[in-house]
Design a protein around this motif. Structure first.
Motif, PDB file in Angstrom:
ATOM      1  N   THR A 159      81.976  63.453 106.348  1.00 12.37           N
ATOM      2  CA  THR A 159      81.811  62.924 104.992  1.00 12.37           C
ATOM      3  C   THR A 159      80.742  61.830 104.967  1.00 12.37           C
ATOM      4  O   THR A 159      80.665  60.999 105.880  1.00 12.37           O
ATOM      5  CB  THR A 159      83.155  62.363 104.489  1.00 12.37           C
ATOM      6  OG1 THR A 159      84.091  63.433 104.394  1.00 12.37           O
ATOM      7  CG2 THR A 159      82.997  61.715 103.126  1.00 12.37           C
ATOM      8  N   PRO A 211      85.131  69.012 102.700  1.00  9.25           N
ATOM      9  CA  PRO A 211      84.942  67.716 103.358  1.00  9.25           C
ATOM     10  C   PRO A 211      85.814  67.571 104.603  1.00  9.25           C
ATOM     11  O   PRO A 211      86.912  68.119 104.694  1.00  9.25           O
ATOM     12  CB  PRO A 211      85.369  66.713 102.288  1.00  9.25           C
ATOM     13  CG  PRO A 211      86.354  67.465 101.449  1.00  9.25           C
ATOM     14  CD  PRO A 211      85.869  68.884 101.434  1.00  9.25           C
ATOM     15  N   TYR A 250      90.033  63.202  98.612  1.00 10.97           N
ATOM     16  CA  TYR A 250      88.577  63.330  98.493  1.00 10.97           C
ATOM     17  C   TYR A 250      88.132  63.415  97.038  1.00 10.97           C
ATOM     18  O   TYR A 250      87.051  62.935  96.671  1.00 10.97           O
ATOM     19  CB  TYR A 250      88.098  64.575  99.249  1.00 10.97           C
ATOM     20  CG  TYR A 250      88.183  64.463 100.746  1.00 10.97           C
ATOM     21  CD1 TYR A 250      87.206  63.782 101.474  1.00 10.97           C
ATOM     22  CD2 TYR A 250      89.233  65.042 101.451  1.00 10.97           C
ATOM     23  CE1 TYR A 250      87.267  63.674 102.857  1.00 10.97           C
ATOM     24  CE2 TYR A 250      89.316  64.949 102.837  1.00 10.97           C
ATOM     25  CZ  TYR A 250      88.331  64.264 103.534  1.00 10.97           C
ATOM     26  OH  TYR A 250      88.405  64.161 104.889  1.00 10.97           O
ATOM     27  N   ARG A 290      80.875  64.393  96.346  1.00 10.69           N
ATOM     28  CA  ARG A 290      81.716  65.578  96.474  1.00 10.69           C
ATOM     29  C   ARG A 290      81.077  66.612  97.409  1.00 10.69           C
ATOM     30  O   ARG A 290      79.878  66.857  97.360  1.00 10.69           O
ATOM     31  CB  ARG A 290      81.930  66.196  95.086  1.00 10.69           C
ATOM     32  CG  ARG A 290      82.996  67.296  95.043  1.00 10.69           C
ATOM     33  CD  ARG A 290      83.181  67.786  93.607  1.00 10.69           C
ATOM     34  NE  ARG A 290      83.533  66.684  92.726  1.00 10.69           N
ATOM     35  CZ  ARG A 290      84.768  66.198  92.601  1.00 10.69           C
ATOM     36  NH1 ARG A 290      85.753  66.711  93.334  1.00 10.69           N
ATOM     37  NH2 ARG A 290      85.020  65.213  91.760  1.00 10.69           N
ATOM     38  N   TRP A 332      80.286  58.868 103.801  1.00  8.95           N
ATOM     39  CA  TRP A 332      80.889  57.655 103.241  1.00  8.95           C
ATOM     40  C   TRP A 332      79.805  56.681 102.805  1.00  8.95           C
ATOM     41  O   TRP A 332      78.721  56.638 103.388  1.00  8.95           O
ATOM     42  CB  TRP A 332      81.782  56.980 104.284  1.00  8.95           C
ATOM     43  CG  TRP A 332      82.816  57.847 104.930  1.00  8.95           C
ATOM     44  CD1 TRP A 332      82.832  58.306 106.221  1.00  8.95           C
ATOM     45  CD2 TRP A 332      84.007  58.358 104.310  1.00  8.95           C
ATOM     46  NE1 TRP A 332      83.945  59.071 106.443  1.00  8.95           N
ATOM     47  CE2 TRP A 332      84.700  59.126 105.284  1.00  8.95           C
ATOM     48  CE3 TRP A 332      84.568  58.255 103.037  1.00  8.95           C
ATOM     49  CZ2 TRP A 332      85.895  59.771 105.037  1.00  8.95           C
ATOM     50  CZ3 TRP A 332      85.767  58.893 102.778  1.00  8.95           C
ATOM     51  CH2 TRP A 332      86.424  59.632 103.760  1.00  8.95           C
ATOM     52  N   SER A 365      87.996  59.944  95.539  1.00  7.45           N
ATOM     53  CA  SER A 365      86.836  59.269  96.122  1.00  7.45           C
ATOM     54  C   SER A 365      85.546  59.740  95.455  1.00  7.45           C
ATOM     55  O   SER A 365      84.680  58.928  95.097  1.00  7.45           O
ATOM     56  CB  SER A 365      86.784  59.530  97.627  1.00  7.45           C
ATOM     57  OG  SER A 365      85.574  59.059  98.180  1.00  7.45           O
TER      58      SER A 365
END
Length: 987
Positions: free
Chosen positions: A736, A731, A683, A727, A738, A686
């Motif tokens: 999440t 998560p 995460y 963030r 996305w 990401s």
């Protein structure tokens, strides 16, 4: 005998290899001996020692000559010039075993003794002088080396009396090295070509000529003539394999050169493997010698580029310390090792220590090198680049201005790519110092010349070349200057120059054929394009085979194919030029203006452009209403590290031999039970990438646009941006946010794709559907198959894919096309595909294994797996796909890694995807990693069903992904590894 490979290590470190055949006598006349028997015994011992291969066994060589010298001392008094001649061979042994200072001292002492011997010993003195050229070059005493080298060459030519002579070849090579050190590149290359020609005059090429053959690609590489260096490196490897025994240390010399070329071509992983081979060969023969240590420096360079900074620091530091102890802290190889150490430190974040080291290196070069030596220029380039990254613009400007001044005083032409790169870097520095007007003036002038060089490459059919990569890097510096100076229009055009990929070229080439109007003219264009691609593929294969030390017959066969391909390209270029000379340079290669792109976008669309350069990333968000430009401080290395982390937390990480058991009766409801295949999503990586690519100004510009078109380069093209998310403190996969929740995502091959006609309308009629899959392979058993190779050794070993046949038949029902052809099992062959009229199908589907280069032994390019039959191997390779003729609105690639890089280009969409784009596929569904059979089937089937009911493909894919995340139709569906692999590539 000739000294074989005395500067093999020099080649590895970027120095030039020098043959020193004068360390050994060619024809030696004896002197009066106390007795005929004593004379005969000494001659017999001398000849036996002379026949040894000092490169293969330096310790045995030393021992033999020490015995010769010991016996000679029983015949001659101390200080006799005859003893000096015999002892001269130990200079070779000293050098090869790393005692460079000892070799220099011994050569000086023996030279004085031979001088004292008078005219009778002149020839032998010149032989030793040739050895001293080698040593002086290694110790950077270039003035003395060049003077001696010229004297030796004159003497060698006279002594040869026109007969083939390795001594003459060695003298040419030594003088070439000396001239190169003074920046006389063309003269040096001419001399080494003469050395190679002299060696080829022998009925059988002498083994000791290997270092001289290896010199030429090194000379070309160092002088910036990368394309010629690549060609010569391939040729040299084939030549060496033809007359050198397997495992001979001289083979390591050219392997190291190949590794350095691979680094420059952006293929550091391959480079590290090849450089390790060179180290292994050298260590096996010499132990921790100068040769092996010099090759370690190349390993460290490759590790640094890959982000393996801890390993690179250790490797480079160790090499620098060993070289400093063996040949001195100011020797060229030592300095180059220290530069590599500094680069590794900088990559790890210790920029200040790196700058300190670079300053020390440059100070040493000031003491040792001629004023216009190339290493003065390269060292200042490196210092300027590092200082720029650290924000020390004063140091950066001083260093870069000095480098450019040296170039202007030497033999570098104004259009030289390295010179133009220096100009664009200097422009970026000036822009950061506030001189926007001066910076833009400098950059525009450099970019105009860079554009000309790029057009020349395109017109010549030189694709994805090393020179092109250098030009793209120069555009990166120019972009930095334009962004800093606030010239949004110029910056947008430069992002397109920087980002152009092989996939973008494939699209442009297909568009050039479509725009021809005349079918005959389109065919001429296609034939020339095909010839250029064939040549590119063969050149890349030659380079790979050479790096793997393939057998000489294989390399020779590919070289013959390449020669024929080059002739075809020349013929087809002439044919097109005769009909339409204006089409030799590809159409549509000019970057689009920002206003043109805004006008081409639809009301519900936004374009996100992410141009990754060495120092930072430039971002554009463009809609019909506005354009926003900003930058992120993350450069290519940082982004590559984040992408690697993200992919590591997504891509299946199965252990070799792991069992993937089915948890349900039906494959479409299966889940992987082995814990090794379950991965932990990163995460943090990401979120970091999300923050880099979607800062506040970009998010604000795209906020209300449901459809997001994405053009990105470098490592960003190897990961689906659907998995980026802001963030959160705690998560979860289901909770999440996305990026795919916010937008329909479309991957563009290039920014120019925005202006291509594209249909997002619902309910488009499919008139013809062609599908291939479910090849006849090994039974699947109880293992859940992935649509990629794992431990298979050949095509028939790959597991069967039980979900693919029903998947394709479901496609057919959903599309309801009047014309349908589905090839499965023993009908799913390469020949069947080649025989079909694919231009009739507006939707094509492939459901099978997708392989990357290297997945199977001998596989040099990406491929889709078919059923092996007859003379077909069952591998539909990227180059074979490019020869297909398509007119498809949509190509569905329900296989693994179909959006991955190719054999010579590791960027996204460079492999199978690029091949289908070139062949005529307008839109693609492609995957970024290994896909579970059941997950691939669910994703593709549901997407096609929605498409058949009227949704556009990109929207259908998004809806399917969200259903997998939210509804979890099978176990594990919510994991990114299962819902995120596919991207819609559209135009």
């Amino acid at each position: 005998m000739d000294m074989r490979g005395i500067l093999a290590a020099a080649a590895a470190a970027g120095l030039l290899m020098t043959s020193a055949s004068a360390l050994s006598a060619g024809t030696r006349s004896g002197v009066a001996m106390p007795s005929a028997a004593d004379k005969a015994r000494l001659e017999k011992m001398r000849k036996a020692a002379d026949d040894l291969d000092e490169g293969a066994d330096p310790a045995g060589y030393r021992k033999a000559w020490e015995a010769v010298l010991a016996y000679g001392r029983t015949l001659y008094p101390a200080g006799h010039p005859e003893l000096a001649w015999l002892e001269g061979e130990l200079v070779t042994a000293d050098y090869l075993q790393g005692d460079i200072a000892g070799a220099a001292a011994r050569a000086e002492r023996l030279g004085a003794l031979l001088e004292a011997g008078g005219p009778a010993y002149h020839d032998r003195r010149m032989e030793l002088a040739n050895a001293q050229v080698v040593i002086l070059m290694t110790l950077s005493d270039h003035d003395r080396a060049r003077t001696l080298a010229a004297q030796v060459l004159e003497w060698r030519i006279a002594a040869s009396k026109g007969e083939p002579s390795s001594n003459v070849a060695a003298a040419y090579s030594n003088l070439a090295n000396a001239e190169f050190e003074f920046g006389n590149y063309d003269k040096a290359i001419e001399l080494v070509r003469k050395a190679n020609a002299e060696d080829r005059r022998h009925e059988k090429i002498p083994v000791n000529s290997a270092p001289r053959f290896a010199n030429l690609p090194i000379f070309l590489l160092q002088s910036g003539r990368l394309e010629e260096a690549i060609e010569e490196a391939r040729t040299v490897q084939a030549t060496l394999e033809g007359f050198m025994p397997k495992g001979h240390p001289y083979l390591a010399t050219n392997l190291n050169t190949l590794a350095r070329i691979l680094i420059l071509l952006g293929r550091p992983g391959e480079a590290e493997d090849v450089a390790h081979k060179a180290v292994d060969i050298a260590v096996a023969r010499f132990g921790q010698s100068q040769q092996a240590v010099s090759y370690m420096v190349t390993v460290a360079k490759a590790q640094t580029v890959q982000g393996k900074t801890t390993e690179a620091i250790g490797t480079a530091r160790s090499a620098a310390e060993i070289l400093a102890k063996g040949i001195g802290p100011d020797a060229q190889r030592t300095l180059m090792a220290r530069e590599t150490y500094a680069d590794a430190l900088a990559a790890a974040g210790d920029g200040q220590q790196a700058i300190t080291i670079l300053r020390e290196v440059e100070a040493a070069r000031e003491r040792k090198l001629p004023p216009l030596h190339r290493d003065h220029i390269g060292g200042r380039d490196q210092l300027a680049t590092l200082a720029f990254k650290l924000g020390d613009m004063a140091t950066a400007k001083t260093a870069q201005a000095q480098a450019q001044a040296l170039r202007s005083r030497s033999t570098f032409p104004a259009e030289d790519v390295a010179t133009l790169t220096g100009e664009t870097r200097l422009g970026a520095i000036e822009a950061h110092q506030g001189d926007s007007e001066g910076a833009l003036k400098r950059v525009r002038a450099a970019v105009a010349l860079l554009d000309q060089r790029l057009d020349q490459l395109s017109a010549a059919g030189r694709r994805r070349s090393g020179v092109e990569l250098e030009i793209r890097a120069a555009y990166g510096w120019a972009l930095d200057a334009a962004v800093t100076a606030g010239d949004e229009a110029l910056a947008f055009q430069l992002t397109q120059r920087l980002m152009e990929s092989s996939a973008a070229r494939a699209v442009r080439e297909e568009e050039a054929r479509s725009a021809a109007g005349d079918p005959q003219l389109a065919e001429l264009i296609r034939r020339r394009q095909d010839a250029a691609i064939e040549l590119e593929t063969l050149l890349d294969r030659q380079l790979r085979l050479a790096g793997r030390s393939a057998d000489a017959a294989t390399i020779k066969a590919v070289a013959a194919e390449r020669k024929a391909a080059a002739a075809r390209l020349e013929q087809r270029t002439a044919a097109l030029a005769a009909r339409a000379p204006q089409l030799i340079a590809p159409a549509g290669s000019e970057p689009l203006a920002l206003d043109t792109v805004r006008a081409a976008l639809k009301g519900d669309e936004a374009l996100l452009v992410a141009a990754v350069a060495e120092g930072r990333t430039t971002l554009f968000a463009v809609t019909r209403e506005q354009a926003a430009m900003t930058t992120a401080p993350a450069g290519a290395r940082q982004i590559a590290e984040l992408v690697t982390r993200l992919r590591s937390g997504i891509t299946p990480q199965a252990r070799p031999g792991a069992s993937f058991a089915l948890r349900a009766a039906a494959p479409s409801r299966a889940a992987i039970s082995d814990a090794a295949a379950r991965v932990s999503f990163d995460y943090d990586a990401s979120a970091q990438l999300h923050d880099i690519l979607l800062p506040t100004p970009i998010r604000a510009a795209i906020a209300n646009k449901p459809r997001l078109l994405i053009a990105a380069n470098a490592s960003l093209a190897t990961v689906p941006l659907a998995v980026l998310a802001p963030r959160r403190s705690h998560p979860t996969l289901g909770g999440t946010q996305w990026l795919i929740r916010d937008h329909i995502l479309v991957t563009l091959p290039s920014v120019a794709s925005v202006t291509a006609s594209r249909s997002t309308a619902a309910g488009r009629k499919v008139r013809s559907f062609f599908a291939v899959g479910a090849p006849d392979l090994a039974p699947a058993g109880t293992a859940l198959a992935f649509r990629s190779a794992s431990m298979a050794r050949q095509v028939r070993d790959l597991p069967a894919l039980p979900a693919t046949e029903p998947e394709l038949r479901t496609f057919a029902r959903a599309l309801a096309a009047p014309e349908q052809l589905i090839l499965t099992g023993d009908r799913a062959t390469e020949q069947a595909i080649r025989s079909a009229d694919l231009t009739r199908a507006n939707v094509l589907a492939f459901a099978t294994h997708g392989l990357m280069a290297g997945d199977l032994e001998g596989l040099d390019e990406p491929a889709l797996v078919m059923t092996p039959a007859g003379s077909d191997d069952g591998l539909l390779t990227a180059s074979e796909i490019m020869r297909l003729r398509l007119a498809a609105d949509w190509v569905i690639l329900s296989a693994c890694n179909t959006a991955a890089g190719g054999s010579s280009d590791d960027s996204g969409l460079a492999g199978v995807a690029r091949a289908f784009l070139y062949a005529g596929g307008r839109n693609l569904l492609a995957s970024h990693w290994a896909v579970r059979d059941d997950a691939a089937a669910y994703l593709s089937v549901e997407t096609v069903r929605k498409y058949g009911r009227g949704a556009d493909p990109a929207r259908a894919l998004r809806e399917t992904m969200l259903r997998m995340i939210d509804k979890q139709p099978f176990e594990g569906a919510e994991q990114p590894v299962n819902w995120a692999p596919f991207v819609f590539v559209g135009r």
